[in-house]
Design a protein around this motif. Structure first.
Motif, PDB file in Angstrom:
ATOM      1  N   HIS A  85     -18.659  56.758  18.989  1.00 48.48           N
ATOM      2  CA  HIS A  85     -18.259  57.929  19.784  1.00 48.48           C
ATOM      3  C   HIS A  85     -17.468  58.955  18.973  1.00 48.48           C
ATOM      4  N   LEU A  86     -17.227  58.671  17.689  1.00 48.39           N
ATOM      5  CA  LEU A  86     -16.405  59.540  16.848  1.00 48.39           C
ATOM      6  C   LEU A  86     -17.147  60.820  16.473  1.00 48.39           C
ATOM      7  N   LYS A  87     -16.441  61.938  16.605  1.00 44.26           N
ATOM      8  CA  LYS A  87     -16.944  63.236  16.153  1.00 44.26           C
ATOM      9  C   LYS A  87     -15.921  63.782  15.164  1.00 44.26           C
ATOM     10  N   ILE A  88     -16.331  63.919  13.910  1.00 47.58           N
ATOM     11  CA  ILE A  88     -15.399  64.344  12.857  1.00 47.58           C
ATOM     12  C   ILE A  88     -15.008  65.807  13.020  1.00 47.58           C
ATOM     13  N   GLY A  89     -15.943  66.705  13.144  1.00 44.14           N
ATOM     14  CA  GLY A  89     -15.622  68.123  13.307  1.00 44.14           C
ATOM     15  C   GLY A  89     -15.082  68.750  12.032  1.00 44.14           C
ATOM     16  N   ARG A  90     -14.281  69.813  12.216  1.00 44.51           N
ATOM     17  CA  ARG A  90     -13.724  70.547  11.075  1.00 44.51           C
ATOM     18  C   ARG A  90     -12.257  70.219  10.894  1.00 44.51           C
ATOM     19  N   SER A  91     -11.784  70.465   9.689  1.00 48.17           N
ATOM     20  CA  SER A  91     -10.360  70.273   9.406  1.00 48.17           C
ATOM     21  C   SER A  91      -9.552  71.362  10.094  1.00 48.17           C
ATOM     22  N   GLN A  92      -8.336  71.007  10.495  1.00 44.44           N
ATOM     23  CA  GLN A  92      -7.425  71.972  11.112  1.00 44.44           C
ATOM     24  C   GLN A  92      -6.582  72.645  10.036  1.00 44.44           C
ATOM     25  N   ARG A  93      -6.155  73.837  10.337  1.00 43.48           N
ATOM     26  CA  ARG A  93      -5.238  74.529   9.419  1.00 43.48           C
ATOM     27  C   ARG A  93      -3.866  73.881   9.519  1.00 43.48           C
ATOM     28  N   PRO A  94      -3.141  73.836   8.410  1.00 46.63           N
ATOM     29  CA  PRO A  94      -1.784  73.274   8.469  1.00 46.63           C
ATOM     30  C   PRO A  94      -0.902  74.094   9.407  1.00 46.63           C
ATOM     31  N   PRO A  95      -0.130  73.435  10.255  1.00 44.52           N
ATOM     32  CA  PRO A  95       0.754  74.165  11.172  1.00 44.52           C
ATOM     33  C   PRO A  95       1.973  74.716  10.430  1.00 44.52           C
ATOM     34  N   GLN A  96       2.628  75.670  11.061  1.00 46.07           N
ATOM     35  CA  GLN A  96       3.863  76.225  10.504  1.00 46.07           C
ATOM     36  C   GLN A  96       4.975  75.200  10.638  1.00 46.07           C
ATOM     37  N   GLY A  97       5.822  75.115   9.659  1.00 49.03           N
ATOM     38  CA  GLY A  97       6.960  74.203   9.740  1.00 49.03           C
ATOM     39  C   GLY A  97       6.811  73.036   8.783  1.00 49.03           C
ATOM     40  N   ALA A  98       7.606  72.024   9.049  1.00 53.02           N
ATOM     41  CA  ALA A  98       7.619  70.849   8.176  1.00 53.02           C
ATOM     42  C   ALA A  98       7.567  69.583   9.027  1.00 53.02           C
ATOM     43  N   ASP A  99       7.522  68.475   8.376  1.00 56.70           N
ATOM     44  CA  ASP A  99       7.536  67.154   9.000  1.00 56.70           C
ATOM     45  C   ASP A  99       6.307  66.899   9.869  1.00 56.70           C
ATOM     46  N   PHE A 100       5.158  67.324   9.401  1.00 59.33           N
ATOM     47  CA  PHE A 100       3.916  67.045  10.109  1.00 59.33           C
ATOM     48  C   PHE A 100       3.177  65.920   9.404  1.00 59.33           C
ATOM     49  N   ILE A 101       2.475  65.127  10.158  1.00 55.86           N
ATOM     50  CA  ILE A 101       1.668  64.048   9.599  1.00 55.86           C
ATOM     51  C   ILE A 101       0.211  64.499   9.591  1.00 55.86           C
ATOM     52  N   THR A 102      -0.421  64.350   8.432  1.00 55.77           N
ATOM     53  CA  THR A 102      -1.824  64.704   8.273  1.00 55.77           C
ATOM     54  C   THR A 102      -2.665  63.449   8.432  1.00 55.77           C
ATOM     55  N   PHE A 103      -3.636  63.493   9.318  1.00 56.52           N
ATOM     56  CA  PHE A 103      -4.584  62.403   9.507  1.00 56.52           C
ATOM     57  C   PHE A 103      -5.900  62.844   8.878  1.00 56.52           C
ATOM     58  N   THR A 104      -6.379  62.094   7.904  1.00 57.59           N
ATOM     59  CA  THR A 104      -7.664  62.384   7.271  1.00 57.59           C
ATOM     60  C   THR A 104      -8.589  61.220   7.545  1.00 57.59           C
ATOM     61  N   LEU A 105      -9.724  61.531   8.131  1.00 59.40           N
ATOM     62  CA  LEU A 105     -10.690  60.500   8.506  1.00 59.40           C
ATOM     63  C   LEU A 105     -12.021  60.804   7.827  1.00 59.40           C
ATOM     64  N   ALA A 106     -12.581  59.787   7.184  1.00 66.28           N
ATOM     65  CA  ALA A 106     -13.884  59.926   6.533  1.00 66.28           C
ATOM     66  C   ALA A 106     -14.827  58.892   7.130  1.00 66.28           C
TER      67      ALA A 106
END
Length: 139
Positions: A85-106
């Motif tokens: 059921h997984l749909k990868i889609g497009r990467s999101q732009r980095p949000p403004q600010g700090a302390d964000f966690i990036t999830f990368t799925l391949a």
């Protein structure tokens, strides 16, 4: 001296080629089924879960050892069910600010990085997190 070279070369050549064959067999590439990376935050999170097509996984964190474990049949079945059921889609732009966690799925020759988990990613990420917590333990 030339005679030794002529005699020694045919003897050593088969020995060298047979001793190198097992090393090449060990380096055979594994087919990656799915890979999840969680990076970022002030704590410097760097978690990686790679599940191979044979049902085994490699788990690593910023600190500690890299662990290789094989999933149970139930864990592998559940993961493959979520991946359908997984749909990868497009990467999101980095949000403004700090302390964000990036999830990368391949998965399935596609890769994307997001900061907010899409609904189809949530079961996959939760399941891979459970696998990480179950099998990864520092020595």
């Amino acid at each position: 001296m030339r005679i030794w070279r002529i005699v020694l070369l045919p003897v050593l050549l088969p020995l060298l080629s047979t001793s190198m064959a097992p090393a090449q067999a060990e380096v055979a590439p594994k087919r990656v089924l799915v890979e999840l990376r969680k990076q970022g935050g002030f704590a410097g999170l760097n978690d990686r879960v790679t599940v191979y097509g044979n049902g085994c996984a490699r788990l690593s964190r910023r600190t500690g050892p890299t662990i290789d474990k094989c999933l149970t049949a139930k864990e592998e079945r559940r993961l493959r069910g979520h991946l359908r059921h997984l749909k990868i889609g497009r990467s999101q732009r980095p949000p403004q600010g700090a302390d964000f966690i990036t999830f990368t799925l391949a998965y399935d020759k596609r890769r994307a990085s997001v900061y907010d988990l899409p609904s189809t990613w949530q079961p996959v990420v939760r399941h891979l997190d459970k696998i990480m917590e179950k099998y990864w333990a520092p020595d």
